[in-house]
Design a protein around this motif. Structure first.
Motif: not given
Length: 316
Positions: A75-76, A80-82, A301-302, A308-310
């Motif tokens: 993702i991302g 900068k993603g997860c 920061t989040m 979607a990373c949250r």
């Protein structure tokens, strides 16, 4: 340590002060990458304000020790993603071993795990390399890391040591304490005697994989490869210089087909890059002057990561 500015930095001939500032941060990250691990890793203490909007995302993702039990997804962007549904590269394989186990960074998209296994076995089969020593990939859920990298966030990046794997299984202590070998001369202008045709051939094997987007190496290593590569040299286009990377090379995969929300990197500049190295050996790059006005960017920061990373962070 790569964003979309990687190739643009060199092409744009940025101001010396900016180059010095960037290099200072990257040098520190690379030094941490060579730091020894520990035989007795301890859990990080709980955060006082984990739900605060100002809490750095690296502190949140750095405390997750297992993958998000979700469908596989990068993702991302690389920096900068997860990562959802991550898979661990086994710490011991028939042609690889994972280093710095205490970091718990041998996670990635399953396609990355498959890629590393394929590179390792091909290099071994061709008699190029006994086996890979694999450094950092991603954290179990990807995301920003507390130390060492700005990229490696979506499970599609991996560091491979330029040191050959010994013909035996390394002990846990060796995996935490031994250092990779520096391949660059002290004057930073060329490689040293540790760099040989074997390293060239290993990087060639990695670069020729269709699902490899980029390979990052020290500029001195790129220069040496331009001099040493023979035959079909088209794969050199994927091999790009970047700060440090004198102990390992960085493999970056393309976004896997059909993965929604994975942001690809721009294609590399045209040509093999062998005629675009002068800037990397300029005095401003090799001996940057400190910029007293430079301040590091605040950590992500989040709110700055994809929404979607949250869900990835909080999945149970």
């Amino acid at each position: 340590m790569m964003g979309k500015m990687i190739d643009g930095l060199k092409q744009g001939r940025r101001a010396c002060g900016l180059a010095a500032a960037i290099m200072a941060g990257i040098f520190a990250a690379e030094a941490r990458g060579q730091d020894q691990g520990t035989l007795n890793p301890q859990p990080l203490p709980p955060l006082a304000h984990p739900n605060s909007p100002s809490t750095p995302a690296k502190e949140l993702f750095g405390r997750k020790t297992d993958p998000a039990p979700m469908a596989v997804r990068s993702i991302g962007f690389y920096s900068k993603g997860c990562l959802a549904g991550g898979t661990a590269l086994p710490v011991n394989g028939d042609a690889w071993q994972v280093m710095r186990l205490s970091r718990n960074r041998n996670w990635g998209h399953p396609a990355l795990v498959t890629l590393l296994e394929r590179i390792a076995r091909q290099a071994q089969r061709e008699g190029v390399w006994n086996g890979l020593l694999v450094g950092d990939m991603s954290q179990p859920r990807g995301g920003p890391m507390r130390t060492g990298h700005a990229s490696h966030q979506i499970g599609l990046d991996a560091d491979i040591w330029l040191t050959p794997m010994p013909d035996r299984t390394l002990t846990r202590a060796e995996r935490e304490q031994m250092s990779a070998v520096d391949m660059v001369r002290s004057d930073k202008l060329d490689v040293n005697a540790s760099f040989s045709q074997r390293q060239v051939e290993l990087i060639r094997i990695a670069a020729q994989q269709r699902d490899v987007e980029r390979i990052f190496v020290n500029a001195a290593i790129k220069k040496a490869m331009c001099r040493m590569a023979t035959g079909n040299r088209s794969w050199l286009a994927k091999v790009r210089p970047y700060y440090q990377h004198n102990y390992h090379f960085h493999v970056r995969m393309t976004c896997p087909a059909g993965v929604e929300g994975c942001t690809p990197q721009d294609p590399p500049p045209s040509g093999d890059g062998c005629d675009q190295l002068d800037w990397w050996f300029s005095d401003a790059v090799l001996h940057p002057k400190p910029n007293p006005n430079w301040k590091p960017r605040p950590p992500l920061t989040m709110a700055q990561l994809p929404d979607a990373c949250r869900a990835v962070l909080n999945a149970k």
